[in-house]
Scaffold this motif. Sequence first.
Motif, PDB file in Angstrom:
ATOM      1  N   ASN A  46       0.864  -1.176   0.000  1.00 33.81           N
ATOM      2  CA  ASN A  46       0.000   0.000   0.000  1.00 33.81           C
ATOM      3  C   ASN A  46       0.899   1.225   0.000  1.00 33.81           C
ATOM      4  N   THR A  59       2.520   0.567   3.674  1.00 37.88           N
ATOM      5  CA  THR A  59       3.164  -0.678   4.085  1.00 37.88           C
ATOM      6  C   THR A  59       4.625  -0.399   4.431  1.00 37.88           C
ATOM      7  N   ASP A  82       3.053  -0.363  -7.462  1.00 36.34           N
ATOM      8  CA  ASP A  82       1.786   0.205  -7.006  1.00 36.34           C
ATOM      9  C   ASP A  82       1.467   1.398  -7.897  1.00 36.34           C
ATOM     10  N   ASN A 143       0.273  -9.763  -2.333  1.00 41.64           N
ATOM     11  CA  ASN A 143      -0.479  -8.596  -1.890  1.00 41.64           C
ATOM     12  C   ASN A 143      -0.026  -8.249  -0.463  1.00 41.64           C
ATOM     13  N   PRO A 145      -0.963  -5.551   2.093  1.00 43.59           N
ATOM     14  CA  PRO A 145      -1.713  -4.403   2.610  1.00 43.59           C
ATOM     15  C   PRO A 145      -1.231  -3.944   3.978  1.00 43.59           C
ATOM     16  N   LYS A 146      -1.715  -2.776   4.373  1.00 41.03           N
ATOM     17  CA  LYS A 146      -1.467  -2.184   5.680  1.00 41.03           C
ATOM     18  C   LYS A 146      -2.777  -2.190   6.460  1.00 41.03           C
ATOM     19  N   THR A 156      -8.806  -0.800   5.405  1.00 30.83           N
ATOM     20  CA  THR A 156      -8.141  -1.175   4.160  1.00 30.83           C
ATOM     21  C   THR A 156      -7.360  -2.451   4.444  1.00 30.83           C
ATOM     22  N   LYS A 160      -9.211  -4.478  -0.433  1.00 28.49           N
ATOM     23  CA  LYS A 160      -9.129  -3.039  -0.756  1.00 28.49           C
ATOM     24  C   LYS A 160      -7.756  -2.666  -1.313  1.00 28.49           C
ATOM     25  N   ASN A 161      -6.697  -3.311  -0.841  1.00 25.33           N
ATOM     26  CA  ASN A 161      -5.349  -2.949  -1.292  1.00 25.33           C
ATOM     27  C   ASN A 161      -5.164  -3.150  -2.787  1.00 25.33           C
ATOM     28  N   THR A 201      -1.466 -13.146   0.363  1.00 25.06           N
ATOM     29  CA  THR A 201      -1.660 -11.841   0.990  1.00 25.06           C
ATOM     30  C   THR A 201      -0.979 -11.848   2.347  1.00 25.06           C
ATOM     31  N   LEU A 203      -0.362  -9.300   5.557  1.00 22.03           N
ATOM     32  CA  LEU A 203      -0.832  -8.050   6.139  1.00 22.03           C
ATOM     33  C   LEU A 203       0.177  -7.474   7.124  1.00 22.03           C
ATOM     34  N   ASP A 235      -9.367 -10.948   5.406  1.00 26.07           N
ATOM     35  CA  ASP A 235     -10.193  -9.814   5.811  1.00 26.07           C
ATOM     36  C   ASP A 235     -11.253 -10.239   6.823  1.00 26.07           C
TER      37      ASP A 235
END
Length: 274
Positions: A46, A59, A82, A143, A145-146, A156, A160-161, A201, A203, A235
């Motif tokens: 992210n 991130t 990104d 992936n 994400p943060k 998010t 969403k990322n 993914t 996180l 998620d």
Amino acid sequence: MIPVVSIHCRDYALAEVRKAVEEVLEPLGGIEAFVKPGQRVMLKPNLLRASSPEKGVTTHPALVRVLSEMVRDVGARPVIADSPSLGPWILVAKTTGMAEVAKGTGAELLNLDRAVTVHTPSEFSFRILELAKEVFEVDCIINIPKLKTHSMTLLTLGVKNLFGCVPGFRKSSWHLKAGTDREFFAALLLEISLLIKPSLTVLDAIWGMEGNGPTSGNPRFVGRILASADPLALDRVVVEALGLEPDSLPTLRVARKRGLLPQATLIGDPLPLD
């Protein structure tokens, strides 16, 4: 039941992050279960804007560095990519620490700025999507994400990322439409995720953001790294760990209505609720 693994991580020291990432991936088969020698592997953090890592907007580069090194160790080629919503790519890459990571690991640094029209499966609501061409020129996507709050989508997370795979100049029109219909936006996010299908993914929840996210909230220590082969499962686990119903997250609500919400099981260290 789709496994989602959670491992405690005290800080962003590289040795600490490397140990935590190895532990979080072990129940999933290790990095070798997702990355093969010779592959070109996109690492999708992210990188919303040109913000320093300690602010919790993006991130953390330590996690991206470790994953880049692990991809390289397998014999694959990492690509850090990104499409920031705010600010020029060169400034974003430098300020977030990604330029330094790329230099230190030999990873390619890529702005997702070439749009391509994608015709979607017949069951999708959006018949055509415009996504970054670069997404379809790699062999697999990790992936990253943060964990952050978000004024429009609650949080998010993994699904969403992947909105970052929409070229930056096209994001604003989608956000304008979403302002009047959040379910519309959630359906878009879900279908982008289903179309891209990230292999893994991971996180970044060592430090997250609470309050007025995704850019103006307050950093909060959570001390976790989570991973799953399915961003929807990840998620769901995070939302439920926070004591919320899955329907609280718009993307999970849309997934449930379509019969796509997976059953997920948490392995390892639960997220702190206090």
